[in-house]
Design a protein around this motif. Structure first.
Motif, PDB file in Angstrom:
ATOM      1  N   GLN A  21      24.721 -10.154 -18.986  1.00 51.62           N
ATOM      2  CA  GLN A  21      25.981  -9.894 -19.693  1.00 51.62           C
ATOM      3  C   GLN A  21      26.601  -8.571 -19.253  1.00 51.62           C
ATOM      4  O   GLN A  21      27.823  -8.438 -19.153  1.00 51.62           O
ATOM      5  CB  GLN A  21      25.737  -9.887 -21.206  1.00 51.62           C
ATOM      6  CG  GLN A  21      25.269 -11.214 -21.776  1.00 51.62           C
ATOM      7  CD  GLN A  21      26.192 -12.372 -21.418  1.00 51.62           C
ATOM      8  OE1 GLN A  21      27.406 -12.282 -21.554  1.00 51.62           O
ATOM      9  NE2 GLN A  21      25.599 -13.472 -20.944  1.00 51.62           N
ATOM     10  N   LYS A  22      25.769  -7.608 -18.952  1.00 46.95           N
ATOM     11  CA  LYS A  22      26.257  -6.313 -18.478  1.00 46.95           C
ATOM     12  C   LYS A  22      26.954  -6.446 -17.123  1.00 46.95           C
ATOM     13  O   LYS A  22      27.857  -5.665 -16.784  1.00 46.95           O
ATOM     14  CB  LYS A  22      25.081  -5.333 -18.368  1.00 46.95           C
ATOM     15  CG  LYS A  22      25.487  -3.912 -18.016  1.00 46.95           C
ATOM     16  CD  LYS A  22      24.267  -3.000 -17.978  1.00 46.95           C
ATOM     17  CE  LYS A  22      24.672  -1.568 -17.585  1.00 46.95           C
ATOM     18  NZ  LYS A  22      23.470  -0.670 -17.522  1.00 46.95           N
ATOM     19  N   LEU A  23      26.552  -7.437 -16.349  1.00 45.83           N
ATOM     20  CA  LEU A  23      27.136  -7.655 -15.025  1.00 45.83           C
ATOM     21  C   LEU A  23      28.453  -8.434 -15.071  1.00 45.83           C
ATOM     22  O   LEU A  23      29.102  -8.605 -14.034  1.00 45.83           O
ATOM     23  CB  LEU A  23      26.136  -8.403 -14.130  1.00 45.83           C
ATOM     24  CG  LEU A  23      24.931  -7.606 -13.638  1.00 45.83           C
ATOM     25  CD1 LEU A  23      23.918  -8.532 -12.993  1.00 45.83           C
ATOM     26  CD2 LEU A  23      25.359  -6.532 -12.655  1.00 45.83           C
ATOM     27  N   ARG A  24      28.859  -8.905 -16.242  1.00 47.66           N
ATOM     28  CA  ARG A  24      30.061  -9.724 -16.361  1.00 47.66           C
ATOM     29  C   ARG A  24      31.305  -9.083 -15.723  1.00 47.66           C
ATOM     30  O   ARG A  24      32.022  -9.753 -14.967  1.00 47.66           O
ATOM     31  CB  ARG A  24      30.362 -10.044 -17.824  1.00 47.66           C
ATOM     32  CG  ARG A  24      29.650 -11.269 -18.332  1.00 47.66           C
ATOM     33  CD  ARG A  24      30.079 -11.610 -19.751  1.00 47.66           C
ATOM     34  NE  ARG A  24      29.472 -12.859 -20.161  1.00 47.66           N
ATOM     35  CZ  ARG A  24      29.967 -14.055 -19.917  1.00 47.66           C
ATOM     36  NH1 ARG A  24      31.106 -14.169 -19.257  1.00 47.66           N
ATOM     37  NH2 ARG A  24      29.349 -15.141 -20.326  1.00 47.66           N
ATOM     38  N   PRO A  25      31.605  -7.818 -16.016  1.00 43.75           N
ATOM     39  CA  PRO A  25      32.814  -7.222 -15.425  1.00 43.75           C
ATOM     40  C   PRO A  25      32.793  -7.231 -13.900  1.00 43.75           C
ATOM     41  O   PRO A  25      33.820  -7.489 -13.260  1.00 43.75           O
ATOM     42  CB  PRO A  25      32.816  -5.798 -15.979  1.00 43.75           C
ATOM     43  CG  PRO A  25      32.030  -5.880 -17.244  1.00 43.75           C
ATOM     44  CD  PRO A  25      30.964  -6.879 -16.968  1.00 43.75           C
ATOM     45  N   ARG A  26      31.628  -6.953 -13.319  1.00 45.92           N
ATOM     46  CA  ARG A  26      31.531  -6.940 -11.861  1.00 45.92           C
ATOM     47  C   ARG A  26      31.677  -8.345 -11.297  1.00 45.92           C
ATOM     48  O   ARG A  26      32.376  -8.563 -10.297  1.00 45.92           O
ATOM     49  CB  ARG A  26      30.199  -6.330 -11.424  1.00 45.92           C
ATOM     50  CG  ARG A  26      30.006  -6.291  -9.903  1.00 45.92           C
ATOM     51  CD  ARG A  26      31.134  -5.548  -9.215  1.00 45.92           C
ATOM     52  NE  ARG A  26      31.035  -5.639  -7.755  1.00 45.92           N
ATOM     53  CZ  ARG A  26      32.066  -5.536  -6.937  1.00 45.92           C
ATOM     54  NH1 ARG A  26      33.289  -5.318  -7.432  1.00 45.92           N
ATOM     55  NH2 ARG A  26      31.904  -5.631  -5.635  1.00 45.92           N
ATOM     56  N   VAL A  27      31.037  -9.329 -11.933  1.00 43.02           N
ATOM     57  CA  VAL A  27      31.168 -10.716 -11.476  1.00 43.02           C
ATOM     58  C   VAL A  27      32.621 -11.161 -11.590  1.00 43.02           C
ATOM     59  O   VAL A  27      33.159 -11.808 -10.683  1.00 43.02           O
ATOM     60  CB  VAL A  27      30.249 -11.656 -12.281  1.00 43.02           C
ATOM     61  CG1 VAL A  27      30.484 -13.113 -11.880  1.00 43.02           C
ATOM     62  CG2 VAL A  27      28.778 -11.295 -12.068  1.00 43.02           C
ATOM     63  N   GLN A  28      33.265 -10.803 -12.689  1.00 41.46           N
ATOM     64  CA  GLN A  28      34.667 -11.167 -12.873  1.00 41.46           C
ATOM     65  C   GLN A  28      35.540 -10.591 -11.767  1.00 41.46           C
ATOM     66  O   GLN A  28      36.433 -11.268 -11.241  1.00 41.46           O
ATOM     67  CB  GLN A  28      35.164 -10.671 -14.238  1.00 41.46           C
ATOM     68  CG  GLN A  28      36.594 -11.074 -14.568  1.00 41.46           C
ATOM     69  CD  GLN A  28      36.753 -12.562 -14.772  1.00 41.46           C
ATOM     70  OE1 GLN A  28      36.177 -13.137 -15.704  1.00 41.46           O
ATOM     71  NE2 GLN A  28      37.529 -13.214 -13.917  1.00 41.46           N
ATOM     72  N   LYS A  29      35.282  -9.341 -11.408  1.00 46.96           N
ATOM     73  CA  LYS A  29      36.070  -8.703 -10.350  1.00 46.96           C
ATOM     74  C   LYS A  29      35.874  -9.416  -9.011  1.00 46.96           C
ATOM     75  O   LYS A  29      36.832  -9.648  -8.261  1.00 46.96           O
ATOM     76  CB  LYS A  29      35.685  -7.229 -10.221  1.00 46.96           C
ATOM     77  CG  LYS A  29      36.567  -6.427  -9.276  1.00 46.96           C
ATOM     78  CD  LYS A  29      36.217  -4.937  -9.341  1.00 46.96           C
ATOM     79  CE  LYS A  29      37.222  -4.099  -8.547  1.00 46.96           C
ATOM     80  NZ  LYS A  29      37.269  -4.417  -7.124  1.00 46.96           N
ATOM     81  N   ILE A  30      34.640  -9.774  -8.713  1.00 44.18           N
ATOM     82  CA  ILE A  30      34.343 -10.473  -7.459  1.00 44.18           C
ATOM     83  C   ILE A  30      35.051 -11.827  -7.428  1.00 44.18           C
ATOM     84  O   ILE A  30      35.669 -12.206  -6.428  1.00 44.18           O
ATOM     85  CB  ILE A  30      32.818 -10.647  -7.291  1.00 44.18           C
ATOM     86  CG1 ILE A  30      32.150  -9.293  -7.038  1.00 44.18           C
ATOM     87  CG2 ILE A  30      32.503 -11.612  -6.144  1.00 44.18           C
ATOM     88  CD1 ILE A  30      30.629  -9.339  -7.067  1.00 44.18           C
ATOM     89  N   VAL A  31      34.976 -12.562  -8.534  1.00 40.14           N
ATOM     90  CA  VAL A  31      35.629 -13.871  -8.604  1.00 40.14           C
ATOM     91  C   VAL A  31      37.139 -13.720  -8.454  1.00 40.14           C
ATOM     92  O   VAL A  31      37.778 -14.465  -7.698  1.00 40.14           O
ATOM     93  CB  VAL A  31      35.281 -14.578  -9.929  1.00 40.14           C
ATOM     94  CG1 VAL A  31      36.109 -15.854 -10.091  1.00 40.14           C
ATOM     95  CG2 VAL A  31      33.794 -14.915  -9.986  1.00 40.14           C
ATOM     96  N   ASP A  32      37.721 -12.753  -9.159  1.00 37.15           N
ATOM     97  CA  ASP A  32      39.175 -12.538  -9.074  1.00 37.15           C
ATOM     98  C   ASP A  32      39.620 -12.227  -7.649  1.00 37.15           C
ATOM     99  O   ASP A  32      40.650 -12.727  -7.181  1.00 37.15           O
ATOM    100  CB  ASP A  32      39.599 -11.395 -10.004  1.00 37.15           C
ATOM    101  CG  ASP A  32      39.722 -11.833 -11.454  1.00 37.15           C
ATOM    102  OD1 ASP A  32      40.035 -13.020 -11.681  1.00 37.15           O
ATOM    103  OD2 ASP A  32      39.509 -10.995 -12.344  1.00 37.15           O
ATOM    104  N   GLU A  33      38.852 -11.412  -6.962  1.00 40.63           N
ATOM    105  CA  GLU A  33      39.202 -11.044  -5.585  1.00 40.63           C
ATOM    106  C   GLU A  33      39.222 -12.275  -4.682  1.00 40.63           C
ATOM    107  O   GLU A  33      40.126 -12.445  -3.854  1.00 40.63           O
ATOM    108  CB  GLU A  33      38.219  -9.996  -5.057  1.00 40.63           C
ATOM    109  CG  GLU A  33      38.388  -8.624  -5.700  1.00 40.63           C
ATOM    110  CD  GLU A  33      37.284  -7.658  -5.311  1.00 40.63           C
ATOM    111  OE1 GLU A  33      36.285  -8.116  -4.691  1.00 40.63           O
ATOM    112  OE2 GLU A  33      37.401  -6.458  -5.630  1.00 40.63           O
ATOM    113  N   HIS A  34      38.240 -13.126  -4.831  1.00 36.27           N
ATOM    114  CA  HIS A  34      38.169 -14.308  -3.962  1.00 36.27           C
ATOM    115  C   HIS A  34      39.224 -15.345  -4.332  1.00 36.27           C
ATOM    116  O   HIS A  34      39.758 -16.023  -3.439  1.00 36.27           O
ATOM    117  CB  HIS A  34      36.764 -14.903  -4.006  1.00 36.27           C
ATOM    118  CG  HIS A  34      35.746 -14.094  -3.260  1.00 36.27           C
ATOM    119  ND1 HIS A  34      35.760 -13.968  -1.884  1.00 36.27           N
ATOM    120  CD2 HIS A  34      34.698 -13.351  -3.692  1.00 36.27           C
ATOM    121  CE1 HIS A  34      34.757 -13.191  -1.513  1.00 36.27           C
ATOM    122  NE2 HIS A  34      34.097 -12.812  -2.588  1.00 36.27           N
TER     123      HIS A  34
END
Length: 404
Positions: free
Chosen positions: A110-123
């Motif tokens: 859950q702590k990694l959610r913001p980073r995963v979201q950023k990666i997904v948004d970029e792609h």
């Protein structure tokens, strides 16, 4: 009766073999012959699959003479694979798991959610700015899964082609023994060098552990001294190999399911809080790691009204279990109203996938983001024309053309 050929053909690319229905209705055990030429018992009913995977009287050691290899492996590759989480038995498995479990807890995912979201948004942004149709596998699914697991482990993402290419060779049924050995040596050599460099850096005065799995495992190991550098490298091999291809395959297959079931897609579009439950159902429906349980019995084990004898090789089918209609009514139906939280896509017992929490977060974010930002997304080719990974150890789609 002659053993049945395994794997069993699919009548539809989006569902497991129809033979599983017949097998579940028959005896609890069936004899099969694997592509390696080895014979084994096959278990297909949910209750028996779950029970056998949790049984302590089995081994996953690739060095056991009766181990049911899916594909032929050289002695060297058996020894290499045997150092991985999926192959170790307690107490070695317990030691390694305790080292790595803190990296994949629900809280850390859950702590990694913001980073995963950023990666997904970029792609997704890159895909929107590119050509149409786009290949969703290469534009989103694989790069997201690869980048996330690289950052979690501590592997430079720019080196991703090394594990992309080696994993492809290792998973393909058409690869030769020599090709698999070379791919394994390439990936293990790369990660062994990487771990050695990071271990040396950690010994420098005042060194701070890197904010990644390799760094933290090295730091813990400096205190406990329970692992060698080769053990840490082997851990990274198993996590890296399993952590990108599996998740990417569920993302791509799940996208097809959602586009082919617009009423279910509409449900999570209207209420994204339902997506975690939808992910469980998609994991159940796709069940890409089939077979996921290769074992040898270390004692006589009852399976229903039959007995697996000590020394017998066993294959459990989580796909067959996840489509067991005595547990999941109308399993062919994608149904986000059903409780699929007890699905076995991640396995069961001590060898259940350690990165399951992270995978769930990635898949959930991909689906919510993809369909929110591209509401008009649609397949650019009929499902029957898609290229599925029928010859691979992990089921999925080679390319997924989409447009909007």
């Amino acid at each position: 009766m002659e053993p049945l050929a395994y794997p069993m053909p699919r009548s539809c690319p989006m569902r497991p073999s129809d033979q599983y229905v017949e097998l579940r209705a028959g005896a609890p055990l069936a004899r099969i012959t694997l592509p390696s030429g080895r014979t084994a018992w096959l278990i297909t009913r949910y209750e028996h699959v779950r029970g056998f995977l949790a049984n302590p009287n089995v081994t996953t050691s690739r060095l056991h003479p009766n181990f049911p290899f899916y594909l032929p492996l050289s002695r060297k590759l058996r020894e290499d694979v045997n150092a991985s989480l999926m192959s170790l038995d307690p107490p070695e498995h317990t030691v390694l798991t305790r080292m790595v479990i803190p990296e994949f807890t629900h809280k850390r995912a859950q702590k990694l959610r913001p980073r995963v979201q950023k990666i997904v948004d970029e792609h997704v942004t890159t895909m929107l700015n590119g050509d149409r149709p786009a290949d969703l596998v290469e534009a989103l699914c694989r790069p997201v899964a690869s980048q996330v697991i690289c950052e979690v482990i501590g592997v430079p993402y720019h080196d991703r082609e090394i594990f992309h290419s080696t994993s492809k060779v290792m998973a393909s049924r058409t690869s030769s023994s020599k090709e698999r050995d070379e791919a394994d040596a390439t990936l293990r050599g790369y990660l062994s060098d990487l771990v050695a460099v990071k271990a040396k850096e950690a010994e420098e005065p005042g060194a701070v552990p890197g904010d990644h799995l390799i760094g933290r495992v090295i730091a813990k190991n400096q205190e406990q001294r329970v692992l060698g550098l080769d053990d840490i490298a082997a851990l990274c091999v198993s996590l890296l190999s399993a952590g990108h291809e599996t998740t990417a395959n569920v993302m791509s297959l799940g996208t097809v399911l959602l586009l082919e079931n617009p009423e279910q897609l509409a449900a999570i579009r209207a209420d994204p809080s339902r997506t975690p439950g939808a992910v469980e159902e998609i994991l159940r429906h796709t069940s890409i790691t089939d077979p996921s349980g290769l074992r040898v019995a270390l004692a006589d084990i009852e399976v229903g009204d039959m007995v697996v004898r000590k020394g017998d090789a066993v294959v459990v089918s989580t796909a067959a279990a996840n489509w067991d209609d005595s547990v999941f009514a109308h399993p062919e139906k994608l149904d986000f109203d059903r409780d699929a939280g007890h699905q076995l896509a991640f396995g069961h017992g001590i060898h259940r996938c350690v990165a399951q929490n992270l995978a769930r977060v990635e898949i959930e974010i991909v689906f919510n983001t993809l369909f929110a930002r591209i509401p008009g997304l649609r397949l650019a080719a009929p499902v029957e024309e898609l290229s599925f990974k029928d010859g691979a150890l992990l089921y999925g789609i080679h390319t997924l053309p989409v447009t909007w």
